[in-house]
Design a protein around this motif. Structure first.
Motif, mmCIF file in Angstrom:
data_model
loop_
_atom_site.group_PDB
_atom_site.id
_atom_site.type_symbol
_atom_site.label_atom_id
_atom_site.label_comp_id
_atom_site.label_asym_id
_atom_site.label_seq_id
_atom_site.Cartn_x
_atom_site.Cartn_y
_atom_site.Cartn_z
ATOM 1 N N ARG A 1 0.815 -1.217 0.000
ATOM 2 C CA ARG A 1 0.000 0.000 0.000
ATOM 3 C C ARG A 1 0.848 1.265 0.000
ATOM 4 O O ARG A 1 0.327 2.374 0.147
ATOM 5 C CB ARG A 1 -0.924 -0.003 1.223
ATOM 6 C CG ARG A 1 -1.916 -1.168 1.253
ATOM 7 C CD ARG A 1 -2.907 -1.086 0.093
ATOM 8 N NE ARG A 1 -3.881 -2.155 0.141
ATOM 9 C CZ ARG A 1 -3.860 -3.243 -0.629
ATOM 10 N NH1 ARG A 1 -2.874 -3.393 -1.517
ATOM 11 N NH2 ARG A 1 -4.786 -4.168 -0.539
ATOM 12 N N ARG A 2 2.164 1.076 -0.144
ATOM 13 C CA ARG A 2 3.091 2.202 -0.232
ATOM 14 C C ARG A 2 2.988 3.123 0.984
ATOM 15 O O ARG A 2 2.932 4.351 0.882
ATOM 16 C CB ARG A 2 2.851 2.980 -1.543
ATOM 17 C CG ARG A 2 3.161 2.135 -2.781
ATOM 18 C CD ARG A 2 2.584 2.706 -4.045
ATOM 19 N NE ARG A 2 1.133 2.564 -4.089
ATOM 20 C CZ ARG A 2 0.491 1.431 -4.414
ATOM 21 N NH1 ARG A 2 1.182 0.343 -4.704
ATOM 22 N NH2 ARG A 2 -0.831 1.390 -4.448
ATOM 23 N N LEU A 3 2.970 2.487 2.159
ATOM 24 C CA LEU A 3 2.938 3.203 3.428
ATOM 25 C C LEU A 3 4.286 3.077 4.123
ATOM 26 O O LEU A 3 5.022 2.113 3.906
ATOM 27 C CB LEU A 3 1.854 2.616 4.344
ATOM 28 C CG LEU A 3 0.408 2.765 3.905
ATOM 29 C CD1 LEU A 3 -0.501 1.982 4.846
ATOM 30 C CD2 LEU A 3 -0.008 4.228 3.869
ATOM 31 N N HIS A 4 4.599 4.060 4.951
ATOM 32 C CA HIS A 4 5.841 4.026 5.739
ATOM 33 C C HIS A 4 5.474 4.366 7.187
ATOM 34 O O HIS A 4 5.312 5.536 7.535
ATOM 35 C CB HIS A 4 6.866 5.020 5.182
ATOM 36 C CG HIS A 4 7.240 4.750 3.757
ATOM 37 N ND1 HIS A 4 8.118 3.752 3.386
ATOM 38 C CD2 HIS A 4 6.820 5.341 2.606
ATOM 39 C CE1 HIS A 4 8.234 3.740 2.067
ATOM 40 N NE2 HIS A 4 7.466 4.689 1.572
ATOM 41 N N ARG A 5 5.312 3.331 7.987
ATOM 42 C CA ARG A 5 4.974 3.501 9.397
ATOM 43 C C ARG A 5 5.919 2.629 10.223
ATOM 44 O O ARG A 5 6.273 1.521 9.810
ATOM 45 C CB ARG A 5 3.531 3.078 9.694
ATOM 46 C CG ARG A 5 2.473 3.750 8.830
ATOM 47 C CD ARG A 5 2.266 5.210 9.217
ATOM 48 N NE ARG A 5 1.122 5.766 8.511
ATOM 49 C CZ ARG A 5 1.168 6.341 7.307
ATOM 50 N NH1 ARG A 5 2.341 6.420 6.664
ATOM 51 N NH2 ARG A 5 0.078 6.834 6.748
ATOM 52 N N LYS A 6 6.290 3.122 11.393
ATOM 53 C CA LYS A 6 7.133 2.334 12.281
ATOM 54 C C LYS A 6 6.284 1.206 12.869
ATOM 55 O O LYS A 6 5.155 1.424 13.312
ATOM 56 C CB LYS A 6 7.699 3.209 13.395
ATOM 57 C CG LYS A 6 8.585 2.451 14.383
ATOM 58 C CD LYS A 6 9.149 3.382 15.428
ATOM 59 C CE LYS A 6 9.942 2.624 16.487
ATOM 60 N NZ LYS A 6 11.081 1.879 15.923
ATOM 61 N N ILE A 7 6.832 -0.017 12.873
ATOM 62 C CA ILE A 7 6.148 -1.167 13.460
ATOM 63 C C ILE A 7 6.833 -1.510 14.775
ATOM 64 O O ILE A 7 8.053 -1.698 14.826
ATOM 65 C CB ILE A 7 6.167 -2.368 12.505
ATOM 66 C CG1 ILE A 7 5.363 -2.052 11.239
ATOM 67 C CG2 ILE A 7 5.605 -3.614 13.193
ATOM 68 C CD1 ILE A 7 5.409 -3.134 10.179
#
Length: 270
Positions: free
Chosen positions: A222-228
């Motif tokens: 989904r072309r997302l950049h979130r810290k996991i």
């Protein structure tokens, strides 16, 4: 020609079951609150939660596939505090009891009930409701089958999409193997007509991954950049939350392939 009734036939899994039945040449009746538009099936209006329309729906029915359920979490695509305390039972328990009773009166030859893998150790109220409905089927005098399935990809997609606004995603490291509804539908229909009865092989997806890996694949697709943020759970707590790896039959479609097939950007461009 023998007639098959599908409850929950307008839902994701139920719709795939209906598609599979129609392609295989079965005569199909769908029990729903509102009739759908497809002309290749019969429609019976009613509601499992009240019992309205059940007797008419079961007239001349040979096989029942009960894919109906009511999960508030699935419907809203997210978890709320109330979900840890209670879950409605009108469809999954009382509705299943009504369906079994009227199926007995109608002399249905096979009652197949779709359930969930790992219910025996799960502690969430929805899981306890599902287990209560399943045990009603197992205690029935009808000729019955139970097929347990892992959680579906579309539900995982819905839950993860609800986190997109957060900069940090807390994710349990527990492993499980969610599955595509089309793979489950193929297995359910096979079990409905192979002559066997009882508790059937459960079905899950082809890969057992932890939620951290599943979330990373989701973000990449989904072309997302979130810290996991990985969160460790004890095995008992993970199983209580439904994080198990199924035994038995494995579906074919992977989570990564499902994400590619269901890319919103691709669908809108098409």
């Amino acid at each position: 020609m023998a007639l098959t009734l599908v409850t929950g036939g307008t839902g994701h899994l139920g719709g795939d079951i209906v598609d599979r039945l129609v392609r295989a040449g079965h005569r199909v009746r769908v029990f729903a609150r509102s009739p759908g538009a497809r002309p290749d099936v019969e429609w019976a209006s009613g509601d499992l939660a009240t019992g309205a329309g059940l007797r008419a729906a079961l007239h001349d029915v040979d096989t029942v596939i009960n894919a109906a359920t009511y999960s508030p979490i699935a419907r809203r695509g997210g978890i709320r505090p109330i979900d840890f305390f209670r879950s409605p039972s009108a469809v999954d328990v009382e509705g299943t009891e009504r369906l079994l009773a009227v199926s007995g009166e109608a002399q249905v030859r096979h009652f197949l009930h779709v359930s969930i893998v790992g219910l025996d150790e799960a502690t969430l109220p929805y899981a306890r409701v599902k287990l209560a409905g399943e045990w009603l089927v197992r205690a029935s005098d009808l000729s019955w089958s139970v097929v347990r399935a892992m959680p579906f990809y579309y539900l995982l997609d819905r839950l993860l999409s609800g986190l997109s606004w957060l900069p940090v995603w807390p994710m349990p490291t527990a492993r499980f193997n969610p599955v595509d509804t089309t793979d489950v539908a193929n297995h359910v229909v096979a079990c409905a007509f192979d002559g066997q009865r009882g508790v059937r092989a459960e079905i899950g997806g082809p890969e057992a991954l932890d939620l951290v890996a599943l979330a990373r694949q989701y973000q990449d697709a989904r072309r997302l950049h979130r810290k996991i943020l990985p969160i460790d759970l004890s095995e008992a707590k993970a199983r209580g939350m439904g994080f198990v790896v199924s035994q038995g039959v494995r579906g074919r479609l992977t989570w990564a392939d499902w994400l590619r097939r269901n890319d919103p950007g691709t669908r809108s461009a098409a």
